[in-house]
Design an enzyme around this catalytic site. Structure first.
Site, PDB file in Angstrom:
ATOM      1  N   ARG A  80      -0.142   9.566  -2.067  1.00  0.00           N
ATOM      2  CA  ARG A  80       0.573   8.981  -0.689  1.00  0.00           C
ATOM      3  C   ARG A  80       0.079   7.776  -0.318  1.00  0.00           C
ATOM      4  O   ARG A  80       0.578   7.444   0.861  1.00  0.00           O
ATOM      5  CB  ARG A  80      -0.285  10.413   0.176  1.00  0.00           C
ATOM      6  CG  ARG A  80       0.356  11.489   0.162  1.00  0.00           C
ATOM      7  CD  ARG A  80      -0.138  12.598   1.047  1.00  0.00           C
ATOM      8  NE  ARG A  80      -1.395  13.173   0.378  1.00  0.00           N
ATOM      9  CZ  ARG A  80      -2.008  13.910   1.258  1.00  0.00           C
ATOM     10  NH1 ARG A  80      -1.875  14.182   2.396  1.00  0.00           N
ATOM     11  NH2 ARG A  80      -3.323  14.358   0.735  1.00  0.00           N
ATOM     12  N   GLY A 106      -8.511  10.922  -8.357  1.00  0.00           N
ATOM     13  CA  GLY A 106      -7.427  11.286  -7.721  1.00  0.00           C
ATOM     14  C   GLY A 106      -6.309  10.129  -7.917  1.00  0.00           C
ATOM     15  O   GLY A 106      -6.704   8.935  -7.863  1.00  0.00           O
ATOM     16  N   SER A 153      -4.674 -44.914  13.401  1.00  0.00           N
ATOM     17  CA  SER A 153      -3.659 -43.790  13.398  1.00  0.00           C
ATOM     18  C   SER A 153      -2.675 -44.219  12.346  1.00  0.00           C
ATOM     19  O   SER A 153      -2.225 -45.165  12.107  1.00  0.00           O
ATOM     20  CB  SER A 153      -3.191 -43.892  14.714  1.00  0.00           C
ATOM     21  OG  SER A 153      -3.870 -43.489  15.764  1.00  0.00           O
TER      22      SER A 153
END
Length: 458
Positions: A17, A13, A406
């Protein structure tokens, strides 16, 4: 062999939809294509022949299913009866029975189909249809029974009379036929109906008028009959399937805090005493160990997570996480990230193609990409592993017990030695030897009295 069962799956199919370029049967329910759920249901039957009728998107469907099925092509979609007739060359000489079902009905379970086949074999029916009782039968074909409760026919919604539309017993689209009678009756089906199509259910009336018995077997759980024709039905199917999955996991010892809002694919494996909060998605080939905690807002896909791990509001994709790892909040592990035992990845840290050795930590606001990192490394806040020159990506290596200050930028490819240190704010472009400190900062300059010279002070 008269006991053999052939299976036909109707998957030709268009699924208009769905409003999609994807063939309808390849839309997913709980992480698996609908056609895969149908295969899971029919495989335990051990079919003599399994044939899938393909049409729209035929090549994609066939490629997806691979060698799990034979295929026949329905060039024009002229109805379910026409679709089944395409299998005639393959099945017309087979004995036994033929089970027919649609590729867009992912909710059927193997035990249901086994019970259905067994019920048919205990009768003298030429065909038995699997039916269900629907509170709202709108859109379904209706089962019309005679006064003695035998099945007269199935009437499609568009062809049903006002009285027939009130019938609540509906056709699930699953049938089992005597194989020879199936193809004999299909030759007599016409397209004299509102759609101009050849309906498979018309065979029931043809067989009844030829003196054969037509039976019906009522489904116990209506949710199994759910077909998917649009996105609304797809969402409903997903909801029901996830309820099944979540129920199974909870009975196996997994704690789901809010199962109605926890989204777990069928392919996911979770160990006992793991706690999953609501708002979590676990997708694809994901495996999670025991005694792990995953908090709200986390999303894991195709990832492997060990035992006693805590993942807080974070995303993982194709990542491997070993035991006793803590991640997050708001961390992002991208493909080929591997965190060894006892690693900590903190808030707003991103990793990609990175291996972090046992006990290493990246606690805050860092990008860790294309890195081979040893054990017990500390990565300071704001660290960036700079790995891309616009053409190629390069890998950096960080030795055991290194300390990355850092706001360090490590421009790959460099090697940071064991117990080496980078000073905060450095841009490291060369190797740092073992136990050395790498410092790469511009010289600080102070301008006296600058405050009074600022424009807003004038």
């Amino acid at each position: 062999m008269t006991n053999q069962v052939n299976v036909i799956i109707l998957a030709a199919g268009m699924g208009s939809r769905m409003k999609s370029e994807i063939p309808k049967v390849l839309h997913e329910v709980a992480g698996k294509a609908m056609i895969d759920w149908v295969l899971d249901a029919v495989t335990p039957i051990q079919p003599n022949q399994l044939i899938t009728v393909i049409g729209t998107g035929a090549e994609r469907v066939a490629d997806h299913m691979g060698d799990h099925s034979k295929f026949v092509l329905q060039k024009q979609q002229l109805g379910t009866g026409h679709a089944v007739r395409q299998t005639e060359d393959e099945l017309k000489n087979e004995d036994g029975v033929t089970l027919i079902m649609s590729g867009d009905t992912p909710m059927f379970q193997a035990d249901t189909l086994k019970d259905f086949i067994q019920a048919h074999k205990q009768t003298n029916n030429a065909v038995t249809v699997l039916t269900a009782i629907a509170d709202d039968p709108t859109g379904y074909g209706r089962i019309v029974r005679a006064d003695d409760n035998t099945v007269l026919k199935i009437v499609e919604q568009k062809d049903a009379s006002v009285t027939e539309r009130r019938i609540q017993e509906i056709n699930t689209g699953v049938y089992i036929f005597d194989n020879h009678l199936l193809f004999e009756s299909l030759k007599q089906v016409t397209n004299d109906n509102a759609q101009g199509e050849y309906y498979l259910p018309d065979t029931l009336d043809i067989l009844r008028k030829s003196g054969h018995h037509i039976g019906a077997h009522v489904l116990k759980d209506f949710s199994e009959s759910m077909g998917v024709n649009d996105r609304v039905a797809l969402a409903k199917a997903n909801a029901v399937m996830r309820q099944r999955i979540n129920h199974r996991l909870m009975t196996q010892g997994v704690e789901l805090v809010d199962p109605d809002n926890t989204y777990i694919d069928a392919t996911v494996v979770i160990g006992k005493d793991t706690i999953i909060e609501g708002g979590v998605s676990l997708l694809g080939q994901t495996s999670i160990g025991h005694d792990t905690v995953i908090t709200q807002g986390s999303r894991l896909k195709d990832s492997t997570v060990g035992n006693e791990v805590v993942i807080t509001a974070s995303h993982l994709e194709e990542a491997v996480v070993d035991n006793r790892v803590t991640i997050g909040p708001y961390a992002h592990l991208r493909p080929q990230s591997h965190l060894a035992d006892d690693v900590h990845i903190g808030n707003f840290v991103e990793t990609k193609q990175a291996t972090l050795g046992k006990g290493s930590k990246a606690g805050h606001l860092s990008y860790v990409g294309n890195v081979e990192m040893g054990q017990d490394v500390n990565v300071g806040a704001g660290t960036i592993f700079v790995n891309y020159d616009g053409v190629n990506k390069f890998t950096s290596v960080v030795g055991d017990h290194a300390f990355i200050g850092s706001n360090t930028k490590i421009v790959a490819p460099v090697h940071i030695g064991t117990q080496a240190i980078t000073a905060a704010g450095s841009t490291i472009t060369n190797d740092v030897p073992e136990k050395a400190m790498g410092i790469a900062r511009s010289k600080q300059m102070n301008k006296d009295n600058f405050w009074s010279r600022m424009p807003h002070k004038k």
